[in-house]
Design an enzyme around this catalytic site. Sequence first.
Site, PDB file in Angstrom:
ATOM      1  N   GLY A  79       2.248  -4.631   1.539  1.00 40.63           N
ATOM      2  CA  GLY A  79       1.662  -3.306   1.438  1.00 40.63           C
ATOM      3  C   GLY A  79       0.399  -3.129   2.252  1.00 40.63           C
ATOM      4  O   GLY A  79       0.202  -3.748   3.291  1.00 40.63           O
ATOM      5  N   SER A  80      -0.455  -2.264   1.730  1.00 38.86           N
ATOM      6  CA  SER A  80      -1.627  -1.785   2.457  1.00 38.86           C
ATOM      7  C   SER A  80      -2.644  -2.875   2.732  1.00 38.86           C
ATOM      8  O   SER A  80      -2.720  -3.888   2.037  1.00 38.86           O
ATOM      9  CB  SER A  80      -2.277  -0.685   1.624  1.00 38.86           C
ATOM     10  OG  SER A  80      -3.603  -0.470   2.026  1.00 38.86           O
ATOM     11  N   SER A  81      -3.483  -2.616   3.731  1.00 40.66           N
ATOM     12  CA  SER A  81      -4.559  -3.548   4.067  1.00 40.66           C
ATOM     13  C   SER A  81      -5.711  -3.467   3.084  1.00 40.66           C
ATOM     14  O   SER A  81      -6.685  -4.195   3.206  1.00 40.66           O
ATOM     15  CB  SER A  81      -5.060  -3.262   5.476  1.00 40.66           C
ATOM     16  OG  SER A  81      -5.536  -1.937   5.555  1.00 40.66           O
TER      17      SER A  81
END
Lengths: 427, 153
Positions: free
Chosen positions: B79-81
């Site tokens: 997923g997201s950073s």
Amino acid sequence: MKLNDQERAMLDGAEGPAIQRAMDLLMRYGEALGAERLVDTRNVCGTIGATTPFMRQYAQKPGGMDAVFSEFNLDSATVVQVPKVRAFATHLQQGMDPDYAELQGIAPEVVNLFRKGNAWSSGLGVQLMNTCTPYQVGNVPVKGEHCAWMESSAVIYCNSVLGARTNTEGRESTGAAMLTGKIPYWGYHCDENRYGTHLVEVDIDVETTADWGLLGYYVGEIVQDRIPVLKGIRHVPNLPRLKHFGAAASSSGGVEMYHLVGITPEAPTLESAFGPKQPVATIRYGMAERRRAYELVNATARDREIQYVMLGCPHYTIEQIWEAAKLLEGKRLHPDVSLWIFTPRVIKSLADQNGYTSIIEAAGAKIMTDTCSAMAKAIPKGTKVAAFDSMKQAHYLPAMMGIQGWFGTTEDCIDAAVSGRFNGDLK
Amino acid sequence: MSAAMNAGLDAGRAPGEKIILRGRKVVGGCCEGEALVTRDRVSGWGGIDPSTGTIIETRHQLRGQSFKGKVLVFPGAKGSSGWSNQFHIARLAGTAPAAMLFNEMTTKIALGAVVTHAPAMTDFDRDPLQVIETGDWVRVDADRGVVEVTKKR
């Protein structure tokens, strides 16, 4: 990790305590990865603001923004004074649009904090692009350029579409990279890690932005964080389509790089995309897989009556705003529905100039900048069901805000905003 | 041992039996706690609520469960950073896992583990997802690269 003399001196404190803390973090991070060295970077995209709810509390403490940067960008409980940045550093999306703070449920004192934080950041030399799409507004790395970017949808674009080199960095590593101009040489910085792992045979026409999102969501679900090579793309995409494709693939899985044979810069041919490697699996993408992606992303959606339509994830391009303006021209939103469109501030000023903002506002919708619903955790009061033209937002926002979310085309979403009812379906 | 041989898996041994895994230190330190195991990768930003340490991702195997104080055993990050930042906040909020054991090295998990300050390990001689089950008691000595698992059942 082997350090050169300059890096060693930084770690020993020769350039001050902030650089020392930055190098200490890069060492711990590099060793955790198993990296052998650092690489120079002059291009960093990160976030140092303090506008999301948890950060706001932190910025009120003694030390203010230096304390926020020390803890959240350098992993240092000791507060250090932050010097000007060494690398070209661009700020990603933040936690509010100060011009719509009230609508977003943001208190005036938090807006003051945002403005103070922005002034502090620009004083360090950080570019306040405040967008998840820095490649739209002045940070367009070239093929082979070593970067240190965070924001998964920007990372995948940077690696795949531009052929520049970045891992998915985080808030702390980009903070350290801004100050030192260094990042671990690992992963996507190295030639051997950029070749494809999975072959995706695309059997159907993929043309619209929604189609590219469905394809990305499905491929990410299957390959997770590996590197898909897509063959059989019959229509050359454009920036919004690849922006949506990458955001979807990095949300459902963790894709950081892909190749489109004959289109993206490191895949002129199928052979060059895989290099010395053989695909570990071959995946087909046809109508059934497209349907599967649609059903997966709409897992939270049941009720058709909607209260909110959110467009601009990742931040809309001027072309997408133009399209939204055409769809909204001469119409009025349903009284129970809000429509918020998110874009970089620079692009909103272009939309103002082109007259699109007036058309969109005349319909009752808003163009917002600097943030998005997920970053600001801001949705219109009373929202139970929302509609998005973004697979990424449909993936994340329902879980974050406890609402139902529909994914549809931009047309489906704007029709829903006008009628109050989401009538979209997979066509 | 016979149960394990019958099952063809390391899981499903006798209660109280101890199993040793060896791996590579990601973040040093020692701790022990109850295992929370998932075969799903974990998403940080948008996937957890750091104020409670709860997994919130819509289709996740552990949705609604908290990893606070647990030895989290999982394939890796996705997923997201915002991954590292969310676990960083979890640490400051007192809801972080006691230790993290995982298989797939990525920048998200490496940085996330570093800023969580909890012992973390990877590169095991045996797959921890095959050996460890939720509820097992796990002692992690990341400095020595040793994990000791006491089977609950």
